[in-house]
Design an enzyme around this catalytic site. Structure first.
Site, PDB file in Angstrom:
ATOM      1  N   ASP A   1       0.866  -1.171   0.000  1.00 26.96           N
ATOM      2  CA  ASP A   1       0.000   0.000   0.000  1.00 26.96           C
ATOM      3  C   ASP A   1       0.906   1.226   0.000  1.00 26.96           C
ATOM      4  OD1 ASP A   1      -2.071  -1.786   0.292  1.00 26.96           O
ATOM      5  OD2 ASP A   1      -2.883  -0.893   2.117  1.00 26.96           O
TER       6      ASP A   1
ATOM      7  N   HIS B   1       4.680  -7.495  -0.369  1.00 24.89           N
ATOM      8  CA  HIS B   1       4.425  -8.780  -1.007  1.00 24.89           C
ATOM      9  C   HIS B   1       5.135  -8.866  -2.355  1.00 24.89           C
ATOM     10  CE1 HIS B   1       0.920  -9.868   1.704  1.00 24.89           C
ATOM     11  NE2 HIS B   1       1.102  -8.592   1.979  1.00 24.89           N
TER      12      HIS B   1
ATOM     13  N   SER C   1       7.723   3.771   5.340  1.00 23.15           N
ATOM     14  CA  SER C   1       8.986   4.027   4.656  1.00 23.15           C
ATOM     15  C   SER C   1       8.734   4.093   3.163  1.00 23.15           C
ATOM     16  CB  SER C   1      10.036   2.970   4.996  1.00 23.15           C
ATOM     17  OG  SER C   1      11.315   3.450   4.666  1.00 23.15           O
TER      18      SER C   1
END
Length: 309
Positions: free
Chosen positions: A97, A153, A255
């Site tokens: 995200d 992922h 980050s």
């Protein structure tokens, strides 16, 4: 810095001063210690304070709603089915995200962290041969805000045989700092992960970049986290195989992940600066077709890994 902070708004000046004039290493170590304190009461208070500054914190999406520590909240997992996976075989999915930052075509070996602030692939990636694969390729900057889902992922089916770890500073990676600190990503702590997908003519690399209050990257296929206390080798061999959508690891806070792709790839429709993207959504197109189809449609958390120690 090569610009004066006088070019910023009052709120941007305050943001920059608060996040980048602190003793970054000690602030990061303190938050790392504080976030691990297991106290439900302290955690609830900390989250309430956090929500005062992050109105987009969506804990209702989390697999569980009650946390023993702030770290457990930062690294929360999502309820199943909330991040559908784009199964089109030519699509490279977003690994996380994020808010899309600077992106576009790489100019030779020159990349931009913000308008007017270039850096080179050679400054960022320690392996010159790997960096050369992305000349005139594509790049996308993915910024994970502190309120976002912090796990990342695999964007494609891939194999990782080595992680290159580069120790460094912990500058904030928010847009204000990116407009002020030259070659910021090249100064910060980071890891370089080449994703081998079976075709030597196509290359993808992820570069997770640590930042202030974070400086800790946990990869499920490495035996220990990469953080300010890490004292191991910089070239870390491993043997990790992922299916598209499988969880690779997580940041402790928020980050940035830099995505580099060779010249055959194109950005997906709508992927531009300021766009909010979710893990599993289309980021790039042009990935080579694998000759086999997927039937699973949601993110998975169980990679096939083996530590090489």
């Amino acid at each position: 810095m090569n610009k004066a902070t006088s070019g910023l708004t009052a709120s941007e000046k305050l943001n920059f001063l608060l996040t980048n004039r602190l003793p970054r290493r000690w602030a990061t170590l303190f938050i790392g210690w504080f976030s691990r304190i297991e106290s439900p009461v302290l955690t609830r208070i900390s989250i309430a304070v956090w929500q005062c500054f992050a109105d987009d914190l969506r804990l209702q999406d989390a697999r569980k709603r009650h946390f023993r520590s702030l770290r457990e909240c930062f690294t929360r997992q999502l309820k199943p089915g909330l991040r559908p996976l784009d199964l089109r075989p030519d699509v490279v999915c977003s690994p996380c995200d994020a808010v899309v930052g600077a992106c576009g075509r790489i100019e030779g070996n020159r990349v931009f962290q913000a308008k007017g602030f270039p850096y080179t692939l050679d400054d960022l990636i320690p392996d010159a041969a790997l960096a050369a694969r992305y000349r005139n390729g594509q790049f996308v900057t993915l910024r994970l805000k502190s309120s976002m889902y912090h796990r990342f992922h695999a964007p494609v089916d891939c194999h990782i045989s080595q992680v290159s770890y580069v120790s460094g500073d912990t500058w904030n990676v928010n847009p204000v700092a990116l407009k002020q600190v030259e070659k910021l990503f090249c100064k910060n702590e980071r890891a370089v992960l080449e994703l081998w997908s079976g075709d030597r003519n196509y290359s993808l690399t992820l570069v997770p970049v640590a930042a202030i209050l974070v400086a800790s990257m946990k990869f499920h296929f490495l035996p220990e986290p990469l953080d300010l206390k890490y004292r191991g080798a910089n070239q870390i061999p491993c043997d990790a195989r992922f299916r598209k959508g499988q969880e690779m690891g997580y940041f402790q806070h928020g980050s940035t992940i830099l995505v580099f792709a060779s010249g055959q790839y194109q950005r997906s429709t709508g992927v531009s600066e300021g766009h909010h993207i979710k893990v599993g959504e289309a980021l790039l197109t042009g990935h080579p077709l694998p000759g086999r189809e997927r039937s699973d449609s949601c993110l998975s958390e169980e990679p096939t890994v083996a530590f090489d120690t």
